[in-house]
Design a protein around this motif. Sequence first.
Motif, short mmCIF file in Angstrom:
data_model
loop_
_atom_site.label_atom_id
_atom_site.label_comp_id
_atom_site.label_asym_id
_atom_site.label_seq_id
_atom_site.Cartn_x
_atom_site.Cartn_y
_atom_site.Cartn_z
N ASP A 1 73.96 56.49 52.84
CA ASP A 1 74.91 55.37 52.77
C ASP A 1 75.09 54.86 51.34
N VAL A 2 76.22 54.20 51.14
CA VAL A 2 76.49 53.51 49.88
C VAL A 2 76.41 52.02 50.19
N GLY A 3 75.61 51.26 49.44
CA GLY A 3 75.46 49.84 49.77
C GLY A 3 75.20 48.99 48.54
N TYR A 4 74.80 47.75 48.78
CA TYR A 4 74.51 46.83 47.67
C TYR A 4 73.20 46.11 47.95
N ILE A 5 72.58 45.59 46.88
CA ILE A 5 71.34 44.82 47.04
C ILE A 5 71.44 43.57 46.17
N ILE A 6 71.05 42.42 46.76
CA ILE A 6 70.96 41.18 45.99
C ILE A 6 69.49 40.78 46.00
N SER A 7 68.92 40.64 44.80
CA SER A 7 67.48 40.32 44.77
C SER A 7 67.18 39.22 43.76
N GLY A 8 68.20 38.40 43.48
CA GLY A 8 67.96 37.24 42.61
C GLY A 8 67.69 37.58 41.16
N ILE A 9 68.16 38.76 40.70
CA ILE A 9 67.95 39.13 39.29
C ILE A 9 68.92 38.31 38.44
N LYS A 10 68.40 37.68 37.40
CA LYS A 10 69.26 36.86 36.54
C LYS A 10 69.52 37.56 35.19
N GLU A 11 68.55 38.35 34.74
CA GLU A 11 68.66 38.97 33.41
C GLU A 11 69.44 40.27 33.47
N ALA A 12 70.45 40.38 32.61
CA ALA A 12 71.29 41.58 32.64
C ALA A 12 70.51 42.84 32.28
N LYS A 13 69.57 42.72 31.34
CA LYS A 13 68.89 43.93 30.86
C LYS A 13 67.91 44.52 31.88
N GLU A 14 67.67 43.80 32.99
CA GLU A 14 66.72 44.30 33.99
C GLU A 14 67.34 45.33 34.92
N VAL A 15 68.67 45.43 34.91
CA VAL A 15 69.33 46.42 35.77
C VAL A 15 70.00 47.46 34.87
N LYS A 16 69.60 48.71 35.05
CA LYS A 16 70.23 49.78 34.27
C LYS A 16 71.01 50.67 35.23
N VAL A 17 72.28 50.89 34.90
CA VAL A 17 73.06 51.80 35.73
C VAL A 17 72.50 53.20 35.54
N GLY A 18 72.30 53.93 36.65
CA GLY A 18 71.69 55.26 36.56
C GLY A 18 70.20 55.22 36.87
N ASP A 19 69.67 54.01 37.08
CA ASP A 19 68.26 53.85 37.42
C ASP A 19 68.04 54.25 38.90
N THR A 20 66.78 54.50 39.25
CA THR A 20 66.45 54.85 40.64
C THR A 20 65.75 53.67 41.29
N LEU A 21 66.15 53.37 42.52
CA LEU A 21 65.57 52.25 43.27
C LEU A 21 64.61 52.83 44.32
N THR A 22 63.41 52.23 44.43
CA THR A 22 62.45 52.69 45.45
C THR A 22 61.67 51.49 45.99
N THR A 23 60.84 51.71 47.00
CA THR A 23 60.06 50.58 47.54
C THR A 23 58.69 50.54 46.89
N VAL A 24 58.10 49.35 46.84
CA VAL A 24 56.77 49.20 46.22
C VAL A 24 55.70 49.80 47.15
N ALA A 25 55.88 49.61 48.48
CA ALA A 25 54.88 50.07 49.44
C ALA A 25 54.77 51.59 49.48
N ASN A 26 55.93 52.27 49.37
CA ASN A 26 55.92 53.73 49.47
C ASN A 26 56.86 54.31 48.41
N PRO A 27 56.42 54.32 47.13
CA PRO A 27 57.35 54.72 46.06
C PRO A 27 57.64 56.22 46.05
N CYS A 28 58.82 56.58 45.53
CA CYS A 28 59.16 58.01 45.41
C CYS A 28 58.45 58.58 44.18
N ILE A 29 58.26 59.89 44.17
CA ILE A 29 57.47 60.51 43.10
C ILE A 29 58.30 60.64 41.83
#
Length: 596
Positions: free
Chosen positions: A253-281
């Motif tokens: 799926d293609v979706g969106y996430i809102i997580s209360g990030i305020k700082e622009a430099k904390e999100v990089k386009v092209g970055d990979t998103l994973t979960t803390v409990a079960n991170p991807c390798i």
Amino acid sequence: MKNIRNFCIIAHIDHGKSTLADRLLEYTNTVSKRDMQNQVLDDMDLEKERGITIKSHAIQMDYVYKGEKYILNLIDTPGHVDFSYEVSRSIAACEGALLIVDAAQGIQAQTISNLYLALEHNLKIIPILNKIDLPSAEPEIVKDQIVDLLGCEREEIMLASGKTGLGVHEILEEIVNRIPPPNGEEQAPLQALIFDSVFNSFRGIIAYFRIYNGSIKKGEKVKFVNTGMEYNADEVGVLRLKPEPRDIVKTGDVGYIISGIKEAKEVKVGDTLTTVANPCIESIHGFEEVKPMVFAGIYPVDTEDFEELRYSMEKLQLNDASLTWEPESSLALGFGFRCGFLGMLHMEIVQERLEREFKMTVITTVPNVSYTAFKTDGEVVKVNNPSDLPDPAKINYIEEPYIKSNIITKSEFIGPVMSLCIEKRGVIVNQNYLTADRVELVFEMPLGEVVFDFFDRLKSISKGYASFDYHPIGMRESDLVKLDILLKGEPVDALSCLIHRSNSYHFGKKICEKLKELIPKQQFEIPIQAAIGAKIISRETISAMRKDVTAKCYGGDISRKRKLLEKQKEGKKRMKAVGNVEIPQSAFMAVLKLND
């Protein structure tokens, strides 16, 4: 997952992508009749006014085919060469692409370059011939061009008209039949690619992602792999016409996430998103870094607005990942930013968006490209700004970036196009006829020459028929000199540029003449000079405004008049020593349009 289809629409500018996207949304009932408008996905005023797509837009549609319900994720992309970075990100998030070709204009340069981008990512291509309802359409000739380019069967090419809706139902069926569903494992750790982000003043930063493996639930703790930051997924959902919250977004799926990030430099386009409990390798690859082509300084008109401009630039960079910038200062303009753009249109759009969306009035300096200077002591210096150039006595040689440009035009314009490219120090590499009256010219030329007014002039000499696309081919040694513009003997660093020695005299003379027209007269005379080092190569003088101080003397001794004139002369001398020359914004931009 087998009922999901992710695809994007690619084409040259003005071949009817957004109109066809409107019909797809209408026929799948994603947009109600009441909300329907032209270019429904182009939500910027600027896009509607100019009739071009600047941002790629993702939207989800539902489609029922043979009794089964399918989810179609569509990404509409820009067509102009300056926004090809948007296209490359959209392609990275898809399995298929609709390649749209205008039946009247045929294949153009950006069609070819976008197609190669899609083929590199192994996308399934569906060729579509659009605008076949036009009286000037030549479907059979253009079909031959598509077959030559793609190597597909003639029967695979679909005929459509975005305006009348002809062939749209068939396209939807072919999307389901031809484009493969996403492949990924739902049980695997979450692995999602962030391909875009926007800033919302109430919710913070909203990141758009495409899930390759695993799933994301509302309230889960997530992590950005490259930056290492961790957040709570306050809200996740899919992109309909308005974002639609969901409890879980699954693989493919293609979706969106809102997580209360305020700082622009904390999100990089092209970055990979994973979960803390079960991170991807490992993180997702296949995402290229942006390569700025044109550099220019952006300065606030009022120096006090510097911090506000920085804040605006950060917000804009979120929405436009191809913009790069770093702080710099200039003697003439104070504090500002050195920005990297993908081209001249990109630069113009960024300036206009700063003014519209953030109410910032800015001054843009003369654009230039990035050079490399090799000094006699073996040191290598990167020169993004003419003022960074080392002392000429210590320079061994300078290299400038070269590009390979593809120009597709009608054969009647070959002469003027060739002479324009040769004037810009281009060397012809190849010339081949696509059809009897369409020719592709391949040139190698310096990027610095293309930056100024090349694209505008190419359009005007070919009556709008030439299409232009380019890619960098590396650095080459050149005989470059730094041309300074002096006002009252003081160099204006914002107007200086690096230029080939053979063009320097002609260019310097033109700038001086143009500045003479644009700088308002003062009470004292202003010399405008163009100089290479200590050698002045051109000069124009703005004469002083004449104030008649002898008007009140009628009759009487001549010495009374002379006394007043001497007093005026002294005053002018003193004024010249302390007087400031205000350079209007139009003077900085005039350099770009020297041939008008």
